[in-house]
Design a protein around this motif. Structure first.
Motif, PDB file in Angstrom:
ATOM      1  N   LYS A 214      37.167  40.903  39.656  1.00 26.20           N
ATOM      2  CA  LYS A 214      37.784  40.316  40.835  1.00 26.20           C
ATOM      3  C   LYS A 214      36.776  39.469  41.598  1.00 26.20           C
ATOM      4  CE  LYS A 214      41.134  44.063  41.544  1.00 26.20           C
ATOM      5  NZ  LYS A 214      41.604  45.125  42.458  1.00 26.20           N
ATOM      6  N   TYR A 215      37.305  38.503  42.354  1.00 34.38           N
ATOM      7  CA  TYR A 215      36.465  37.588  43.109  1.00 34.38           C
ATOM      8  C   TYR A 215      36.969  37.533  44.536  1.00 34.38           C
ATOM      9  CZ  TYR A 215      34.996  36.443  38.442  1.00 34.38           C
ATOM     10  OH  TYR A 215      34.510  36.550  37.165  1.00 34.38           O
ATOM     11  N   GLY A 216      36.072  37.838  45.474  1.00 37.13           N
ATOM     12  CA  GLY A 216      36.445  37.866  46.885  1.00 37.13           C
ATOM     13  C   GLY A 216      35.223  38.022  47.755  1.00 37.13           C
ATOM     14  N   ASN A 217      35.439  38.534  48.962  1.00 39.84           N
ATOM     15  CA  ASN A 217      34.340  38.581  49.939  1.00 39.84           C
ATOM     16  C   ASN A 217      33.737  39.972  50.077  1.00 39.84           C
ATOM     17  OD1 ASN A 217      36.427  39.858  51.235  1.00 39.84           O
ATOM     18  ND2 ASN A 217      36.057  38.919  53.227  1.00 39.84           N
ATOM     19  N   GLY A 218      33.616  40.680  48.979  1.00 36.48           N
ATOM     20  CA  GLY A 218      32.924  41.966  49.031  1.00 36.48           C
ATOM     21  C   GLY A 218      33.749  43.102  48.461  1.00 36.48           C
ATOM     22  N   ASN A 219      33.077  44.178  48.070  1.00 36.39           N
ATOM     23  CA  ASN A 219      33.736  45.302  47.415  1.00 36.39           C
ATOM     24  C   ASN A 219      33.947  46.437  48.412  1.00 36.39           C
ATOM     25  OD1 ASN A 219      34.807  47.022  45.571  1.00 36.39           O
ATOM     26  ND2 ASN A 219      32.904  47.395  44.448  1.00 36.39           N
ATOM     27  N   SER A 220      35.045  46.364  49.153  1.00 40.68           N
ATOM     28  CA  SER A 220      35.389  47.418  50.109  1.00 40.68           C
ATOM     29  C   SER A 220      36.892  47.424  50.303  1.00 40.68           C
ATOM     30  CB  SER A 220      34.678  47.175  51.445  1.00 40.68           C
ATOM     31  OG  SER A 220      35.240  46.043  52.099  1.00 40.68           O
ATOM     32  N   LYS A 221      37.384  48.405  51.102  1.00 37.10           N
ATOM     33  CA  LYS A 221      38.824  48.516  51.318  1.00 37.10           C
ATOM     34  C   LYS A 221      39.387  47.307  52.058  1.00 37.10           C
ATOM     35  CE  LYS A 221      38.894  53.580  51.349  1.00 37.10           C
ATOM     36  NZ  LYS A 221      39.204  54.810  52.130  1.00 37.10           N
ATOM     37  N   THR A 222      38.540  46.604  52.784  1.00 34.37           N
ATOM     38  CA  THR A 222      39.019  45.455  53.555  1.00 34.37           C
ATOM     39  C   THR A 222      38.727  44.121  52.867  1.00 34.37           C
ATOM     40  OG1 THR A 222      36.943  45.393  54.804  1.00 34.37           O
ATOM     41  CG2 THR A 222      38.745  46.712  55.724  1.00 34.37           C
ATOM     42  N   SER A 223      38.283  44.184  51.605  1.00 30.17           N
ATOM     43  CA  SER A 223      37.955  42.956  50.899  1.00 30.17           C
ATOM     44  C   SER A 223      39.173  42.063  50.765  1.00 30.17           C
ATOM     45  CB  SER A 223      37.408  43.269  49.500  1.00 30.17           C
ATOM     46  OG  SER A 223      36.181  43.948  49.593  1.00 30.17           O
ATOM     47  N   LYS A 224      38.934  40.772  50.822  1.00 34.97           N
ATOM     48  CA  LYS A 224      39.984  39.787  50.598  1.00 34.97           C
ATOM     49  C   LYS A 224      39.715  39.093  49.274  1.00 34.97           C
ATOM     50  CE  LYS A 224      40.719  38.969  55.530  1.00 34.97           C
ATOM     51  NZ  LYS A 224      40.671  37.987  56.639  1.00 34.97           N
ATOM     52  N   PHE A 225      40.599  39.348  48.312  1.00 38.85           N
ATOM     53  CA  PHE A 225      40.412  38.785  46.987  1.00 38.85           C
ATOM     54  C   PHE A 225      41.179  37.469  46.851  1.00 38.85           C
ATOM     55  CE2 PHE A 225      40.001  43.433  46.224  1.00 38.85           C
ATOM     56  CZ  PHE A 225      38.674  43.433  45.862  1.00 38.85           C
ATOM     57  N   CYS A 226      40.700  36.628  45.935  1.00 38.09           N
ATOM     58  CA  CYS A 226      41.428  35.392  45.657  1.00 38.09           C
ATOM     59  C   CYS A 226      41.772  35.263  44.183  1.00 38.09           C
ATOM     60  CB  CYS A 226      40.625  34.180  46.127  1.00 38.09           C
ATOM     61  SG  CYS A 226      39.190  33.818  45.124  1.00 38.09           S
ATOM     62  N   THR A 227      41.027  35.945  43.312  1.00 37.61           N
ATOM     63  CA  THR A 227      41.238  35.801  41.874  1.00 37.61           C
ATOM     64  C   THR A 227      40.885  37.098  41.155  1.00 37.61           C
ATOM     65  OG1 THR A 227      40.471  33.513  42.104  1.00 37.61           O
ATOM     66  CG2 THR A 227      40.720  34.341  39.877  1.00 37.61           C
ATOM     67  N   GLU A 228      41.523  37.298  39.990  1.00 37.92           N
ATOM     68  CA  GLU A 228      41.168  38.421  39.129  1.00 37.92           C
ATOM     69  C   GLU A 228      41.384  38.038  37.674  1.00 37.92           C
ATOM     70  OE1 GLU A 228      42.478  43.079  38.147  1.00 37.92           O
ATOM     71  OE2 GLU A 228      43.572  41.901  39.640  1.00 37.92           O
ATOM     72  N   PHE A 229      40.399  38.380  36.813  1.00 37.64           N
ATOM     73  CA  PHE A 229      40.566  38.318  35.373  1.00 37.64           C
ATOM     74  C   PHE A 229      40.755  39.758  34.897  1.00 37.64           C
ATOM     75  CE2 PHE A 229      37.431  34.668  35.842  1.00 37.64           C
ATOM     76  CZ  PHE A 229      38.432  33.720  35.898  1.00 37.64           C
ATOM     77  N   TYR A 230      41.864  40.015  34.214  1.00 37.80           N
ATOM     78  CA  TYR A 230      42.147  41.356  33.711  1.00 37.80           C
ATOM     79  C   TYR A 230      42.318  41.259  32.198  1.00 37.80           C
ATOM     80  CZ  TYR A 230      44.533  45.841  33.044  1.00 37.80           C
ATOM     81  OH  TYR A 230      44.885  47.102  32.619  1.00 37.80           O
ATOM     82  N   PHE A 231      41.740  42.217  31.470  1.00 42.69           N
ATOM     83  CA  PHE A 231      41.847  42.229  30.014  1.00 42.69           C
ATOM     84  C   PHE A 231      42.671  43.445  29.592  1.00 42.69           C
ATOM     85  CE2 PHE A 231      38.152  39.773  31.077  1.00 42.69           C
ATOM     86  CZ  PHE A 231      38.184  38.717  30.179  1.00 42.69           C
ATOM     87  N   ASP A 232      43.824  43.190  28.936  1.00 39.66           N
ATOM     88  CA  ASP A 232      44.719  44.296  28.578  1.00 39.66           C
ATOM     89  C   ASP A 232      44.186  45.054  27.368  1.00 39.66           C
ATOM     90  OD1 ASP A 232      45.334  42.850  26.300  1.00 39.66           O
ATOM     91  OD2 ASP A 232      47.364  42.299  26.939  1.00 39.66           O
ATOM     92  N   SER A 233      44.966  46.023  26.866  1.00 36.73           N
ATOM     93  CA  SER A 233      44.518  46.902  25.782  1.00 36.73           C
ATOM     94  C   SER A 233      44.246  46.144  24.481  1.00 36.73           C
ATOM     95  CB  SER A 233      45.562  47.993  25.533  1.00 36.73           C
ATOM     96  OG  SER A 233      46.826  47.417  25.216  1.00 36.73           O
ATOM     97  N   LYS A 234      44.828  44.952  24.342  1.00 38.77           N
ATOM     98  CA  LYS A 234      44.593  44.131  23.149  1.00 38.77           C
ATOM     99  C   LYS A 234      43.484  43.102  23.374  1.00 38.77           C
ATOM    100  CE  LYS A 234      49.374  44.535  21.528  1.00 38.77           C
ATOM    101  NZ  LYS A 234      50.612  43.779  21.162  1.00 38.77           N
TER     102      LYS A 234
END
Length: 295
Positions: A214-234
Protein backbone atom coordinates in the motif's frame (compact mmCIF):
# COMPACT_ATOMS: atom_id res chain seq x y z
CA UNK A 1 5.83 15.97 -22.13
CA UNK A 2 4.28 19.11 -20.66
CA UNK A 3 6.85 19.94 -17.98
CA UNK A 4 9.67 18.66 -15.78
CA UNK A 5 10.09 19.38 -12.08
CA UNK A 6 13.32 21.21 -11.20
CA UNK A 7 14.71 22.30 -7.83
CA UNK A 8 17.42 24.81 -6.94
CA UNK A 9 20.39 23.76 -4.81
CA UNK A 10 22.64 26.66 -3.97
CA UNK A 11 23.32 28.53 -7.21
CA UNK A 12 22.60 25.59 -9.49
CA UNK A 13 19.55 23.67 -10.69
CA UNK A 14 18.83 19.95 -10.85
CA UNK A 15 16.00 17.58 -11.65
CA UNK A 16 13.77 17.17 -8.60
CA UNK A 17 14.01 13.37 -8.77
CA UNK A 18 15.70 10.70 -10.83
CA UNK A 19 12.25 9.95 -12.23
CA UNK A 20 12.07 13.52 -13.61
CA UNK A 21 15.45 13.05 -15.29
CA UNK A 22 14.27 9.75 -16.76
CA UNK A 23 11.00 11.34 -17.96
CA UNK A 24 12.92 14.06 -19.79
CA UNK A 25 15.51 11.75 -21.38
CA UNK A 26 12.78 9.29 -22.43
CA UNK A 27 10.76 12.07 -24.07
CA UNK A 28 13.86 13.39 -25.89
CA UNK A 29 15.72 10.18 -26.81
CA UNK A 30 15.60 11.02 -30.51
CA UNK A 31 16.98 14.53 -30.11
CA UNK A 32 19.60 13.61 -27.51
CA UNK A 33 20.91 10.30 -28.85
CA UNK A 34 19.08 9.58 -32.12
CA UNK A 35 17.37 6.61 -30.43
CA UNK A 36 13.91 5.04 -30.66
CA UNK A 37 12.19 4.51 -27.25
CA UNK A 38 11.48 0.84 -26.44
CA UNK A 39 10.91 0.19 -22.70
CA UNK A 40 11.23 2.00 -19.36
CA UNK A 41 11.94 0.46 -15.93
CA UNK A 42 12.22 -2.88 -17.71
CA UNK A 43 12.47 -5.91 -15.41
CA UNK A 44 14.67 -8.79 -16.55
CA UNK A 45 16.14 -11.56 -14.40
CA UNK A 46 16.02 -9.57 -11.16
CA UNK A 47 17.39 -6.38 -12.74
CA UNK A 48 15.50 -3.16 -13.57
CA UNK A 49 16.85 -1.27 -16.58
CA UNK A 50 16.06 2.46 -16.60
CA UNK A 51 15.62 2.75 -20.37
CA UNK A 52 15.85 0.35 -23.30
CA UNK A 53 16.06 1.99 -26.72
CA UNK A 54 16.88 1.08 -30.31
CA UNK A 55 19.02 2.45 -33.06
CA UNK A 56 17.54 2.53 -36.58
CA UNK A 57 19.19 -0.85 -37.30
CA UNK A 58 17.44 -2.47 -34.28
CA UNK A 59 20.59 -2.46 -32.15
CA UNK A 60 19.69 -2.48 -28.44
CA UNK A 61 20.89 0.44 -26.30
CA UNK A 62 20.68 0.35 -22.48
CA UNK A 63 20.68 3.68 -20.64
CA UNK A 64 21.30 4.01 -16.90
CA UNK A 65 20.60 7.43 -15.38
CA UNK A 66 21.72 8.96 -12.09
CA UNK A 67 20.67 12.33 -10.70
CA UNK A 68 23.67 12.37 -8.32
CA UNK A 69 27.22 11.02 -8.29
CA UNK A 70 27.36 7.21 -8.16
CA UNK A 71 30.44 4.98 -7.98
CA UNK A 72 28.83 1.74 -9.21
CA UNK A 73 27.11 2.60 -12.47
CA UNK A 74 29.54 0.47 -14.52
CA UNK A 75 28.71 -2.58 -12.43
CA UNK A 76 24.98 -1.91 -12.82
CA UNK A 77 25.22 -1.73 -16.59
CA UNK A 78 27.28 -4.94 -16.58
CA UNK A 79 24.50 -6.78 -14.73
CA UNK A 80 21.89 -5.44 -17.18
CA UNK A 81 24.04 -6.55 -20.11
CA UNK A 82 24.42 -10.05 -18.68
CA UNK A 83 20.68 -10.45 -17.97
CA UNK A 84 19.65 -9.20 -21.41
CA UNK A 85 22.18 -11.42 -23.20
CA UNK A 86 20.98 -14.48 -21.31
CA UNK A 87 17.21 -13.94 -21.58
CA UNK A 88 17.13 -12.07 -24.92
CA UNK A 89 13.68 -10.53 -24.39
CA UNK A 90 11.72 -8.70 -27.11
CA UNK A 91 13.47 -10.66 -29.87
CA UNK A 92 10.91 -9.57 -32.44
CA UNK A 93 12.06 -5.96 -31.96
CA UNK A 94 15.78 -6.34 -31.13
CA UNK A 95 18.60 -7.65 -33.30
CA UNK A 96 20.76 -9.60 -30.83
CA UNK A 97 23.33 -10.34 -33.53
CA UNK A 98 24.58 -6.82 -32.90
CA UNK A 99 26.42 -5.88 -29.67
CA UNK A 100 24.35 -4.29 -26.90
CA UNK A 101 25.32 -0.63 -26.48
CA UNK A 102 25.63 0.75 -22.92
CA UNK A 103 25.22 4.41 -21.91
CA UNK A 104 25.73 5.98 -18.46
CA UNK A 105 24.21 9.43 -17.84
CA UNK A 106 25.13 11.44 -14.73
CA UNK A 107 25.74 15.04 -13.60
CA UNK A 108 29.34 14.09 -12.80
CA UNK A 109 31.47 10.96 -12.79
CA UNK A 110 33.55 9.70 -9.88
CA UNK A 111 37.16 8.79 -10.62
CA UNK A 112 36.31 5.18 -9.74
CA UNK A 113 33.89 5.15 -12.68
CA UNK A 114 36.77 5.88 -15.06
CA UNK A 115 38.95 3.23 -13.40
CA UNK A 116 36.20 0.60 -13.71
CA UNK A 117 35.66 1.52 -17.33
CA UNK A 118 39.39 1.50 -18.15
CA UNK A 119 39.75 -2.18 -17.27
CA UNK A 120 36.32 -3.27 -18.49
CA UNK A 121 35.73 -5.53 -21.49
CA UNK A 122 32.42 -3.93 -22.46
CA UNK A 123 32.14 -0.61 -24.27
CA UNK A 124 30.31 1.98 -22.14
CA UNK A 125 29.72 5.61 -23.15
CA UNK A 126 29.79 8.26 -20.39
CA UNK A 127 27.49 11.25 -20.85
CA UNK A 128 27.70 14.12 -18.37
CA UNK A 129 24.83 16.58 -18.03
CA UNK A 130 24.02 19.87 -16.31
CA UNK A 131 20.85 21.94 -15.92
CA UNK A 132 21.50 25.54 -16.99
CA UNK A 133 19.30 28.59 -16.57
CA UNK A 134 19.16 32.06 -18.06
CA UNK A 135 16.73 34.89 -17.42
CA UNK A 136 13.85 33.14 -19.15
CA UNK A 137 14.55 29.45 -19.79
CA UNK A 138 16.14 26.24 -18.51
CA UNK A 139 18.30 23.90 -20.57
CA UNK A 140 19.81 20.44 -20.38
CA UNK A 141 23.43 20.50 -21.48
CA UNK A 142 24.90 17.07 -22.20
CA UNK A 143 28.23 15.93 -23.62
CA UNK A 144 29.87 12.63 -24.46
CA UNK A 145 33.05 12.36 -22.37
CA UNK A 146 34.44 9.72 -24.73
CA UNK A 147 34.68 12.07 -27.71
CA UNK A 148 37.84 14.12 -28.14
CA UNK A 149 35.96 17.09 -29.55
CA UNK A 150 33.66 17.17 -26.48
CA UNK A 151 30.62 17.98 -28.60
CA UNK A 152 28.00 19.64 -26.38
CA UNK A 153 24.27 19.40 -27.00
CA UNK A 154 21.82 21.79 -25.32
CA UNK A 155 18.01 21.49 -25.40
CA UNK A 156 15.35 23.48 -23.58
CA UNK A 157 13.55 22.05 -20.53
CA UNK A 158 9.87 22.82 -20.04
CA UNK A 159 9.73 22.87 -16.26
CA UNK A 160 7.66 23.29 -13.12
CA UNK A 161 9.20 24.02 -9.71
CA UNK A 162 7.73 21.80 -7.00
CA UNK A 163 8.83 20.30 -3.73
CA UNK A 164 9.16 16.57 -4.28
CA UNK A 165 11.03 13.75 -2.65
CA UNK A 166 14.35 12.65 -4.12
CA UNK A 167 15.03 9.45 -2.16
CA UNK A 168 12.79 6.94 -3.93
CA UNK A 169 13.55 3.58 -2.24
CA UNK A 170 14.33 0.53 -4.32
CA UNK A 171 11.56 -2.11 -4.53
CA UNK A 172 11.59 -4.46 -1.55
CA UNK A 173 12.55 -8.12 -1.85
CA UNK A 174 8.92 -9.02 -1.21
CA UNK A 175 7.66 -6.94 -4.12
CA UNK A 176 10.43 -8.18 -6.41
CA UNK A 177 9.64 -11.81 -5.60
CA UNK A 178 6.00 -11.24 -6.57
CA UNK A 179 7.00 -9.41 -9.75
CA UNK A 180 9.23 -12.33 -10.77
CA UNK A 181 6.02 -14.37 -11.31
CA UNK A 182 4.39 -11.67 -13.47
CA UNK A 183 4.59 -11.00 -17.18
CA UNK A 184 7.05 -8.39 -18.47
CA UNK A 185 4.12 -6.03 -19.22
CA UNK A 186 2.83 -6.36 -15.65
CA UNK A 187 6.33 -5.87 -14.19
CA UNK A 188 6.94 -2.74 -16.23
CA UNK A 189 3.50 -1.31 -15.49
CA UNK A 190 3.69 -1.82 -11.73
CA UNK A 191 7.23 -0.43 -11.41
CA UNK A 192 6.34 2.69 -13.45
CA UNK A 193 3.18 3.14 -11.39
CA UNK A 194 5.13 2.74 -8.12
CA UNK A 195 7.80 5.24 -9.21
CA UNK A 196 5.17 7.84 -10.08
CA UNK A 197 3.33 7.38 -6.78
CA UNK A 198 6.42 7.62 -4.54
CA UNK A 199 7.89 10.58 -6.43
CA UNK A 200 4.66 12.58 -6.20
CA UNK A 201 5.10 13.79 -2.62
CA UNK A 202 7.77 13.35 0.05
CA UNK A 203 5.11 12.15 2.56
CA UNK A 204 4.24 9.12 0.44
CA UNK A 205 5.35 5.82 1.98
CA UNK A 206 5.25 2.16 0.98
CA UNK A 207 3.61 -0.16 3.51
CA UNK A 208 4.36 -3.84 2.80
CA UNK A 209 2.78 -7.12 3.90
CA UNK A 210 2.99 -10.67 2.56
CA UNK A 211 0.70 -10.12 -0.45
CA UNK A 212 -0.13 -6.40 -0.32
CA UNK A 213 1.82 -3.20 -0.95
CA UNK A 214 0.00 0.00 0.00
CA UNK A 215 1.01 3.60 -0.61
CA UNK A 216 -0.04 6.46 1.65
CA UNK A 217 1.05 8.78 4.42
CA UNK A 218 2.19 6.28 7.02
CA UNK A 219 1.40 2.93 8.60
CA UNK A 220 -1.18 3.60 11.30
CA UNK A 221 -4.93 3.43 11.92
CA UNK A 222 -5.32 6.98 10.62
CA UNK A 223 -3.25 6.47 7.48
CA UNK A 224 -4.67 7.79 4.24
CA UNK A 225 -3.97 5.43 1.38
CA UNK A 226 -4.12 6.20 -2.32
CA UNK A 227 -2.97 2.97 -3.97
CA UNK A 228 -2.51 -0.75 -3.33
CA UNK A 229 -0.90 -3.60 -5.27
CA UNK A 230 -2.37 -6.93 -4.15
CA UNK A 231 -1.19 -10.35 -5.36
CA UNK A 232 -3.82 -13.12 -5.24
CA UNK A 233 -3.22 -16.85 -4.61
CA UNK A 234 -2.20 -17.34 -8.26
CA UNK A 235 0.25 -14.44 -8.15
CA UNK A 236 -1.93 -12.22 -10.32
CA UNK A 237 -1.41 -8.50 -9.53
CA UNK A 238 -4.50 -6.47 -8.62
CA UNK A 239 -4.56 -2.67 -8.46
CA UNK A 240 -6.72 -0.57 -6.12
CA UNK A 241 -7.04 3.20 -6.08
CA UNK A 242 -8.69 5.30 -3.39
CA UNK A 243 -10.87 7.73 -5.36
CA UNK A 244 -13.52 10.31 -4.68
CA UNK A 245 -17.07 8.90 -4.92
CA UNK A 246 -19.57 10.17 -7.48
CA UNK A 247 -16.91 11.57 -9.79
CA UNK A 248 -15.41 13.56 -6.88
CA UNK A 249 -18.70 15.32 -6.16
CA UNK A 250 -18.80 13.47 -2.81
CA UNK A 251 -16.48 14.19 0.14
CA UNK A 252 -16.02 10.43 0.67
CA UNK A 253 -12.98 8.58 -0.62
CA UNK A 254 -13.56 4.97 -1.69
CA UNK A 255 -11.49 1.94 -2.62
CA UNK A 256 -11.90 1.04 -6.28
CA UNK A 257 -10.39 -1.75 -8.37
CA UNK A 258 -8.66 -1.10 -11.70
CA UNK A 259 -8.97 -3.89 -14.29
CA UNK A 260 -6.39 -3.60 -17.06
CA UNK A 261 -5.03 -5.62 -19.95
CA UNK A 262 -1.59 -3.93 -19.35
CA UNK A 263 -1.80 -2.53 -22.87
CA UNK A 264 -3.14 0.90 -21.93
CA UNK A 265 -6.80 -0.14 -21.52
CA UNK A 266 -8.54 -0.11 -18.14
CA UNK A 267 -11.93 -0.46 -16.50
CA UNK A 268 -12.91 0.90 -13.09
CA UNK A 269 -14.91 -1.23 -10.68
CA UNK A 270 -16.71 1.20 -8.36
CA UNK A 271 -16.72 0.85 -4.59
CA UNK A 272 -14.93 -2.29 -3.26
CA UNK A 273 -15.31 -2.14 0.55
CA UNK A 274 -13.41 -5.40 1.16
CA UNK A 275 -11.85 -8.31 -0.69
CA UNK A 276 -10.63 -8.03 -4.25
CA UNK A 277 -13.87 -7.14 -6.02
CA UNK A 278 -16.25 -9.23 -8.10
CA UNK A 279 -18.51 -7.00 -10.18
CA UNK A 280 -16.39 -6.88 -13.32
CA UNK A 281 -14.96 -10.32 -12.61
CA UNK A 282 -18.43 -11.84 -13.20
CA UNK A 283 -18.55 -10.29 -16.66
CA UNK A 284 -14.86 -10.39 -17.45
CA UNK A 285 -15.54 -12.01 -20.82
CA UNK A 286 -16.99 -8.69 -21.97
CA UNK A 287 -13.71 -6.84 -21.34
CA UNK A 288 -12.55 -6.98 -24.96
CA UNK A 289 -15.98 -5.80 -26.16
CA UNK A 290 -15.91 -2.85 -23.75
CA UNK A 291 -12.41 -1.91 -24.87
CA UNK A 292 -13.63 -1.79 -28.49
CA UNK A 293 -16.49 0.47 -27.39
CA UNK A 294 -14.08 2.76 -25.48
CA UNK A 295 -11.78 2.97 -28.48
Amino acid sequence: MDFVNLIKTGNSWKFATEADLEDFVWANLKELFGLIPLKRQYYVKGQICDILALRENKQLVVLELKNVEDRYIVQQLTRYYDALQEVKPLEDEIDYQQPISLIAIKPNFHRDNFTDKKYHNLSIDFFEFAVLADEFNYYLQIKNLDLDNEKVLKIEIAHQDRERREDIPSPSRGLMSHLAKCSSEQQEGILKFRQKILSFDKRMEEISSAVSFKYGNGNSKTSKFCTEFYFDSKGIPIIFLWLGLKNNSSDRISRARIWTDWQGNALLEGYVPSGIGTKINLSKKTLSTRIKIMN
